[in-house]
Enzyme design. Structure first.
Site, PDB file in Angstrom:
ATOM      1  CE1 TYR A   1      -4.305   1.260   0.717  1.00 37.38           C
ATOM      2  CE2 TYR A   1      -3.447   2.211   2.736  1.00 37.38           C
ATOM      3  CZ  TYR A   1      -4.468   2.071   1.815  1.00 37.38           C
ATOM      4  OH  TYR A   1      -5.653   2.749   2.004  1.00 37.38           O
TER       5      TYR A   1
ATOM      6  CG  HIS B   1      -4.080   3.836  -3.354  1.00 37.27           C
ATOM      7  ND1 HIS B   1      -5.264   3.794  -4.056  1.00 37.27           N
ATOM      8  CD2 HIS B   1      -4.063   2.697  -2.602  1.00 37.27           C
ATOM      9  CE1 HIS B   1      -5.930   2.689  -3.746  1.00 37.27           C
ATOM     10  NE2 HIS B   1      -5.221   2.013  -2.859  1.00 37.27           N
TER      11      HIS B   1
ATOM     12  NE  ARG C   1      -9.115   6.302   8.162  1.00 40.72           N
ATOM     13  CZ  ARG C   1      -8.808   5.355   7.279  1.00 40.72           C
ATOM     14  NH1 ARG C   1      -9.507   4.266   7.215  1.00 40.72           N
ATOM     15  NH2 ARG C   1      -7.777   5.525   6.466  1.00 40.72           N
TER      16      ARG C   1
ATOM     17  CG  ASP D   1      -5.012  -6.191  -5.979  1.00 41.99           C
ATOM     18  OD1 ASP D   1      -5.260  -7.397  -5.971  1.00 41.99           O
ATOM     19  OD2 ASP D   1      -5.105  -5.455  -4.979  1.00 41.99           O
TER      20      ASP D   1
END
Lengths: 436, 436
Positions: free
Chosen positions: B138, B143, B152, B242
């Site tokens: 990640y 991103h 959030r 992905d």
């Protein structure tokens, strides 16, 4: 899965050690594994009977196995046998059950079988299968509620729990067989009041008591497996210790889940106990409170609802370095029941394949930590000591919030009920080594 | 990794198609893959040169390969070559570079090489390696910030992000090679205002543009890999899509991370471009703002800080069913830079092994979605359409919030700079099929 002669509790083996009342591996069990010996370093398949291993390679050479399983019996892992499917599993188990029965084989046949037996104590037990993919679930509602209570006291169980059999991918490469030493991992640790993390040996090392299920034939990518087909695709189970570094986990797990806190090692017991051997211990799935939602249709099947549970008793034992030195025996920390799982093994399988994800022979599905509500039924120290606030007290005066170097954790499991022969899962052991 | 003759931009190949200015596979690239042909169904290793494949099995038989790589060249996957390590990778690349150079080989040698060439259009390109374990990271802070902003808004980036290279385990079994059709998955969907989930085909199907890195020799369980050793353990890269079912993900991902929303399929490009070929495009790691914390020492290395970035341009193209029918060419949705990743590939590797987790030849590390800040640099539709609130508008008037059946997603990547020969990653394609 109906009962047949292989389950008859009156039957005994001519291998005497299999007939002891507390034997894990009586004639009615016949679990599969992989082993080697110092005299013969070839990795090969075996079936446990009492304190002996029946060497399947040797048995094939001696003409003792059913024709269809002979090629698979030559492999160095169970994968080829898993791929054959339930009829082949039943056929080989039935044949071995006959051959090892005290009543049945003629002397010449029994002599041939005897030449294939190896004392278990002279063997090294290895990983039973090449585990292509390992998935860990979270199927104990008590475990999920306990852990959730520590993290989110106001909202312990997330809204998806009663709908989704929650799972995540684990690491295949670091799964080891019982007996392998477990090195305490390093990782990023950040106490809540510290301004920054440090890279240091894990302080809050934990075990997790789980059941692991080995997948059989599986499904092609893009196809689903209906829950009704689960018995054709679940070969058998092992004990699984999903070692967990709680301090690494707390800091790393948002937003994508546990990673380095889990993948430094997972230990499984070496003997895969078939679901066929456990047929006398199939029970209804855990009854859901009336206030809980019914599962979605793809997670409902009559056979699974009435037979999807397994009446297993699971225990965690601890032997510390000090106890070992004093010659003490291990201390039992907990004893819980696998009947209290919110989702059945079949539901885990069907959910996993419900999006077309391809499951393959040798894949391992972990149940998640098996916990009940009472303290002595909780399957990890995080829950047992309630995050270290209420330490485990050992008979010799030692205390544990989490695991210390030199601690050995021993998982045991068995199925027992009147009118059926006791079936054991054997042991799953791991000794904690200091950080490197 | 220093530059040598294999990087010299003035060198040309006697395979003419390799010399076109926009060729992905010039003499300076020489990526590795696995292929078969209708005439010879054996899965075998190959190296791409222009529009040809150099068959490594045939090359070994013709006496063209360095002795130490000959056994590995006979395998049906790259794993054995990956296990040999960087010196062997360099040796075979240097030899092939000489053999394919327009200037160097004598006529007899060139004729021997010619007999080993296969037209790429006559070949089926397969998965380059057996992927034992697949881990997805990640590593793009843009991103992570974009996705966090949707979930959030008050707190988009979690406190661990700038300390921990966040990653999680993916599914190895469902990784497919470019060109494989992708079936839209079923799953549990629960709109926020619905009282209960339903099991239905995913509505919000998405791609994710990533780089995948193949691991070389790796480490034993319980040992770590220092960041300084990363160049010895990272063989090369591919494009990685992905695929993500956003509606399944939203409902399932708490608390253990994405699962069925990801594991129905991931697609990789077939040619593994070596990090050695990309040496001219190594750049410093993304500069961190002064207000960001310095990485912990195990994530710091001088070479990695100065050369750990890769100057790659990555693109996403879309061809819808309507465009295909009209004979239109694909439409480019985005074009981003891999230089904006917050963590280098070396840091991902070192972090992964920092707890003693054993990495093995053929393991695949995904970078996570590669996104920048501008809209046309975002690597998935979730970000590009901001959760569907601002749809993608195509030149033919079609709109997309997420992917439709019949859509084909094409990832492309390349490295370009003055004074160096352009290196292409090829293509990673996947066509969406209706749910089954």
């Amino acid at each position: 899965m109906s009962l047949n002669f292989t389950h008859d509790p009156a039957r005994r083996s001519w291998v005497d050690s299999a007939n002891l009342p507390d034997a894990d591996f009586p004639l009615q069990n016949l679990p599969f594994g992989v082993f080697r010996t110092s005299g013969n370093p070839t990795r090969r398949l075996g079936v446990a009977i009492g304190d002996r291993i029946l060497d399947l390679r040797a048995a094939a050479a001696a003409g003792l196995l059913p024709e269809p399983v002979i090629p698979a019996s030559q492999h160095p892992s169970l994968n080829a046998l898993l791929a054959l499917g339930a009829p082949a599993w039943s056929a080989v188990r039935a044949r071995l059950s006959e051959l090892l029965d005290a009543a049945s084989p003629v002397a010449e046949l029994r002599q041939r079988v005897e030449t294939c037996l190896v004392p278990m104590r002279s063997a090294t037990l290895l990983l039973p299968a090449h585990i292509g993919d390992y998935t860990d679930f979270y199927a104990s509602i008590h475990h999920a509620t306990n852990v959730g209570s520590m993290l989110r006291p106001e909202n312990p169980l997330l809204p998806n729990y009663k709908w989704v059999p929650i799972g995540y991918h684990g690491r295949g490469s670091s799964i080891v067989a019982s007996g392998a030493a477990i090195r305490r991992p390093h990782g990023q640790l950040k106490p809540a009041d510290a301004p920054a993390p440090v890279f240091a040996p894990c302080k809050n090392l934990d075990y997790e008591l789980e059941i692991g299920a080995f997948v059989g034939p599986g499904n092609a990518l893009g196809e689903r497996l209906p829950l009704s087909a689960a018995p054709q695709h679940l070969f058998g189970i092992v004990l699984l210790n999903d070692w967990s570094a709680r301090d690494i986990q707390t800091w790393e797990y948002q937003p994508l889940g546990p990673f380095l806190s889990k993948n430094f090692a997972s230990t499984i017991s070496p003997w895969v106990v078939t679901l066929e051997a456990l047929a006398p211990f199939r029970v209804p799935a855990m009854p859901r409170p009336a206030s809980d939602p019914a599962p979605l249709p793809y997670l409902v099947d009559h056979y699974d609802a009435t037979h999807g549970g397994l009446d297993l008793t699971l225990e965690v034992w601890l032997l510390t370095a000090k106890m070992r030195l004093a010659g003490d025996t291990p201390h039992r920390i907990s004893r819980g029941k696998f009947t209290e799982m919110y989702w059945t093994l079949g539901q885990l399988l069907a959910h996993h394949a419900s999006n077309g994800c391809n499951l393959s022979p040798g894949d391992l599905l972990g149940s998640g930590t098996v916990s009940g509500t009472a303290r002595d039924t909780r399957g990890c120290l995080l829950e047992y000591t309630w995050r270290g606030t209420d330490p485990l007290r050992l008979p010799n005066g030692e205390e544990r919030k989490f695991l210390a170097d030199g601690d050995e954790v021993i998982l045991r499991g068995y199925a027992e009920r009147p009118g059926a022969r006791r079936i054991g899962l054997g042991e799953c052991r791991g000794l904690i080594m200091p950080a490197g």
